[in-house]
Design an enzyme around this catalytic site. Structure first.
Site, PDB file in Angstrom:
ATOM      1  N   ARG A 161       0.822  -1.226   0.000  1.00  0.00           N
ATOM      2  CA  ARG A 161       0.000   0.000   0.000  1.00  0.00           C
ATOM      3  C   ARG A 161       0.847   1.263   0.000  1.00  0.00           C
ATOM      4  NH1 ARG A 161      -1.975  -3.345  -1.184  1.00  0.00           N
ATOM      5  NH2 ARG A 161      -3.765  -4.503  -0.469  1.00  0.00           N
ATOM      6  N   SER A 239     -10.970  -0.261   3.055  1.00  0.00           N
ATOM      7  CA  SER A 239     -10.333  -0.538   4.351  1.00  0.00           C
ATOM      8  C   SER A 239      -9.807   0.764   4.931  1.00  0.00           C
ATOM      9  CB  SER A 239      -9.159  -1.498   4.164  1.00  0.00           C
ATOM     10  OG  SER A 239      -9.624  -2.698   3.594  1.00  0.00           O
ATOM     11  N   GLU A 333      -5.363   4.017   5.975  1.00  0.00           N
ATOM     12  CA  GLU A 333      -5.022   3.775   4.565  1.00  0.00           C
ATOM     13  C   GLU A 333      -5.438   4.949   3.671  1.00  0.00           C
ATOM     14  OE1 GLU A 333      -5.915  -0.164   2.791  1.00  0.00           O
ATOM     15  OE2 GLU A 333      -6.704   0.986   1.106  1.00  0.00           O
TER      16      GLU A 333
HETATM   17  C1  LIG Z   1     -15.652   0.035  -1.349  1.00  0.00           C
HETATM   18  C2  LIG Z   1     -14.148   0.235  -1.520  1.00  0.00           C
HETATM   19  C3  LIG Z   1     -13.315  -0.857  -1.681  1.00  0.00           C
HETATM   20  C4  LIG Z   1     -11.931  -0.683  -1.839  1.00  0.00           C
HETATM   21  N1  LIG Z   1     -11.143  -1.780  -1.989  1.00  0.00           N
HETATM   22  C5  LIG Z   1      -9.813  -1.628  -2.141  1.00  0.00           C
HETATM   23  C6  LIG Z   1      -8.964  -2.777  -2.274  1.00  0.00           C
HETATM   24  O1  LIG Z   1      -9.416  -3.911  -2.288  1.00  0.00           O
HETATM   25  N2  LIG Z   1      -7.618  -2.572  -2.407  1.00  0.00           N
HETATM   26  C7  LIG Z   1      -7.079  -1.321  -2.427  1.00  0.00           C
HETATM   27  O2  LIG Z   1      -5.846  -1.216  -2.549  1.00  0.00           O
HETATM   28  N3  LIG Z   1      -7.861  -0.229  -2.314  1.00  0.00           N
HETATM   29  C8  LIG Z   1      -9.192  -0.350  -2.168  1.00  0.00           C
HETATM   30  N4  LIG Z   1      -9.995   0.762  -2.023  1.00  0.00           N
HETATM   31  C9  LIG Z   1      -9.383   2.097  -2.023  1.00  0.00           C
HETATM   32  C10 LIG Z   1      -9.448   2.833  -3.385  1.00  0.00           C
HETATM   33  O3  LIG Z   1     -10.469   2.316  -4.200  1.00  0.00           O
HETATM   34  C11 LIG Z   1      -8.135   2.761  -4.157  1.00  0.00           C
HETATM   35  O4  LIG Z   1      -7.091   3.304  -3.392  1.00  0.00           O
HETATM   36  C12 LIG Z   1      -8.219   3.517  -5.501  1.00  0.00           C
HETATM   37  O5  LIG Z   1      -7.044   3.284  -6.256  1.00  0.00           O
HETATM   38  C13 LIG Z   1      -8.390   5.023  -5.332  1.00  0.00           C
HETATM   39  O6  LIG Z   1      -8.659   5.546  -6.611  1.00  0.00           O
HETATM   40  P1  LIG Z   1      -9.428   6.918  -6.785  1.00  0.00           P
HETATM   41  O7  LIG Z   1      -9.395   7.254  -8.228  1.00  0.00           O
HETATM   42  O8  LIG Z   1     -10.763   6.859  -6.156  1.00  0.00           O
HETATM   43  O9  LIG Z   1      -8.476   7.899  -5.967  1.00  0.00           O
HETATM   44  P2  LIG Z   1      -8.904   9.193  -5.134  1.00  0.00           P
HETATM   45  O10 LIG Z   1      -9.603   8.774  -3.895  1.00  0.00           O
HETATM   46  O11 LIG Z   1      -9.578  10.170  -6.004  1.00  0.00           O
HETATM   47  O12 LIG Z   1      -7.455   9.730  -4.730  1.00  0.00           O
HETATM   48  C14 LIG Z   1      -6.641   9.008  -3.843  1.00  0.00           C
HETATM   49  C15 LIG Z   1      -5.267   9.695  -3.745  1.00  0.00           C
HETATM   50  O13 LIG Z   1      -4.626   9.639  -5.015  1.00  0.00           O
HETATM   51  C16 LIG Z   1      -4.401  10.968  -5.504  1.00  0.00           C
HETATM   52  N5  LIG Z   1      -4.630  10.916  -6.943  1.00  0.00           N
HETATM   53  C17 LIG Z   1      -5.756  10.551  -7.603  1.00  0.00           C
HETATM   54  N6  LIG Z   1      -5.545  10.589  -8.938  1.00  0.00           N
HETATM   55  C18 LIG Z   1      -4.271  10.985  -9.108  1.00  0.00           C
HETATM   56  C19 LIG Z   1      -3.442  11.227 -10.263  1.00  0.00           C
HETATM   57  N7  LIG Z   1      -3.901  11.058 -11.518  1.00  0.00           N
HETATM   58  N8  LIG Z   1      -2.172  11.633 -10.054  1.00  0.00           N
HETATM   59  C20 LIG Z   1      -1.675  11.800  -8.800  1.00  0.00           C
HETATM   60  N9  LIG Z   1      -2.402  11.610  -7.686  1.00  0.00           N
HETATM   61  C21 LIG Z   1      -3.683  11.195  -7.851  1.00  0.00           C
HETATM   62  C22 LIG Z   1      -5.361  11.869  -4.756  1.00  0.00           C
HETATM   63  O14 LIG Z   1      -4.900  13.201  -4.676  1.00  0.00           O
HETATM   64  C23 LIG Z   1      -5.374  11.188  -3.398  1.00  0.00           C
HETATM   65  O15 LIG Z   1      -4.241  11.555  -2.665  1.00  0.00           O
HETATM   66  C24 LIG Z   1     -11.383   0.619  -1.862  1.00  0.00           C
HETATM   67  C25 LIG Z   1     -12.244   1.728  -1.700  1.00  0.00           C
HETATM   68  C26 LIG Z   1     -13.619   1.539  -1.539  1.00  0.00           C
HETATM   69  C27 LIG Z   1     -14.504   2.739  -1.386  1.00  0.00           C
END
Ligand SMILES: Cc1cc2nc3c(=O)[nH]c(=O)nc-3n(C[C@H](O)[C@H](O)[C@H](O)COP(=O)(O)OP(=O)(O)OC[C@H]3O[C@@H](n4cnc5c(N)ncnc54)[C@H](O)[C@@H]3O)c2cc1C
Length: 345
Positions: A161, A239, A333
């Site tokens: 992570r 998580s 996380e």
């Molecule tokens: C129901 C649920 C289940 C999940 N299951 C998992 C799992 O099984 N495993 C896991 O690892 N994670 C899991 N996650 C967490 C999450 O989905 C992941 O971390 C995902 O990759 C976040 O993507 P996002 O586009 O929503 O990022 P955001 O929430 O929009 O951003 C997260 C971070 O990344 C940065 N960011 C976003 N896009 C960019 C970019 N293009 N360049 C630079 N920085 C950027 C943001 O500024 C922020 O700091 C889960 C979340 C939920 C709600």
């Protein structure tokens, strides 16, 4: 009515943005970030909003919604598929396409919400796979050097992570991610016991990638880990705490039945969900505004009327409870923006 971050996050929490820009092209993304940096305006990148906890005060700066699109495929039977995907593409759409096209290695990452560009940030992982196993390179805009850089996987400092992008928050704007996939219809060897049981195979065996995807989606749905607007158990950031990595001495102080996974670097990984549950915080613990998911103790959920302050209070209570019970300090996380967990008394 100002744009509220709550409308962009899966927790549906977060106050107003001073300015919100939807960047649907790479040029717009670069121009917006570049102009804000020149003006000294704080920048927050938001894509799927599924790993973000934003304060009730919101963000006093420019919020850039990363909504870029585009997938480029180079495929041959010897080299496999080299697939370059714009940051704003939806991660699970890529997984679904990979399974259809016979691109192997991300099928166990089915159902993870959010964008492709965010996957390298925390090296997303689930059910025995991590995205770092198939990433070839990540192309970024470096806001410090003010230029484009491409990091090959070996330079991304991927770990559990984490990555160089998470360790140096806000510095790199991910523009696109290039994946190198092997081709076939049998998924990568199954590395997760619960998934192997569901598929009826032994650990380390392969199963059709399409079956792996279906099994993972079913397992995740049972834990409230697939987004469903009608189900408050999924109004979360996934998580909330990472699984702690302990030194051997600390791991030895845990009860005999606590899960322990030896790591190659000599540390011992244990289960945050186990610690939370055994410290007295069962599924559904909380109140009518915020509670642990009724399906999974690791997810903190908004029951509909929560504030970020409510969520952080519950997170702090769980963190303190686990610290008192087991001497282990859980680490959040999701990325916290403009807020932090309460410091244990
Ligand atoms: C129901 C649920 C289940 C999940 N299951 C998992 C799992 O099984 N495993 C896991 O690892 N994670 C899991 N996650 C967490 C999450 O989905 C992941 O971390 C995902 O990759 C976040 O993507 P996002 O586009 O929503 O990022 P955001 O929430 O929009 O951003 C997260 C971070 O990344 C940065 N960011 C976003 N896009 C960019 C970019 N293009 N360049 C630079 N920085 C950027 C943001 O500024 C922020 O700091 C889960 C979340 C939920 C709600």
């Amino acid at each position: 009515m100002p744009d509220r971050l709550a409308d962009l996050t899966t927790l549906r929490l977060g106050g107003p943005a001073r300015e919100l820009v939807h960047a649907t092209s790479e040029q717009r993304l670069l121009d917006t970030v570049g102009e804000a940096d020149s003006a000294g305006t704080p920048v927050l990148l938001v894509a799927g909003g599924s790993n973000l906890v934003v304060s009730d005060e919101g963000f006093d700066g420019t919020v850039v919604h990363v909504a870029t699109t585009g997938v480029r495929v180079e495929q041959d039977t010897c080299g496999g598929a080299v697939v370059t995907v714009a940051a704003g593409e939806t991660w699970d759409d890529l997984v679904a396409r990979a399974v259809d096209e016979g691109w192997l290695g991300i099928e166990a990452l089915s159902g993870i919400p959010g964008s492709v560009g965010a996957t390298p940030i925390q090296n997303v992982g689930a059910y025995g796979q991590e995205v770092s196993e198939t990433i070839a390179s990540v192309r970024c805009w470096d806001r410090v050097l003010r230029g484009q850089r491409t990091f090959f996987a070996a330079d991304c400092r991927f770990g559990y992570r984490t990555s160089r992008f998470k360790q140096d928050p806000g510095r790199h704007v991910v523009l696109d991610v290039t994946f190198q996939f092997r081709l076939g219809d049998q998924g990568a060897p199954v590395q997760y016991a619960e998934l192997a049981r569901r598929l009826g195979v032994e650990l380390g065996d392969r199963a059709p990638a399409a079956d792996v995807r279906s099994a993972v989606l079913a397992l995740r749905a049972g834990k409230g880990m697939v987004l469903d607007p009608a189900d408050h158990d999924t109004w979360s950031a996934g998580s909330f705490f990472t699984n702690p990595m302990l030194d051997r001495d600390t791991a030895a102080t845990l009860p005999a039945d606590a899960p322990r996974w030896e790591q190659p670097d000599g540390t011992v990984k244990t289960s945050a969900a186990w610690l939370i549950e055994h410290a007295g915080f069962g599924k559904g613990y909380g109140n009518d505004r915020v509670a642990l998911s009724g399906k999974h103790t690791l997810a903190l959920t908004n029951r509909g009327s929560a504030t970020t302050a409510d969520l952080l209070a519950l997170a702090g209570e769980v963190q303190t409870g686990v610290l008192e019970a087991y001497g282990v300090r859980l680490v959040n996380e999701p990325v916290l923006v403009g807020c932090s967990l309460p410091v244990p008394a």
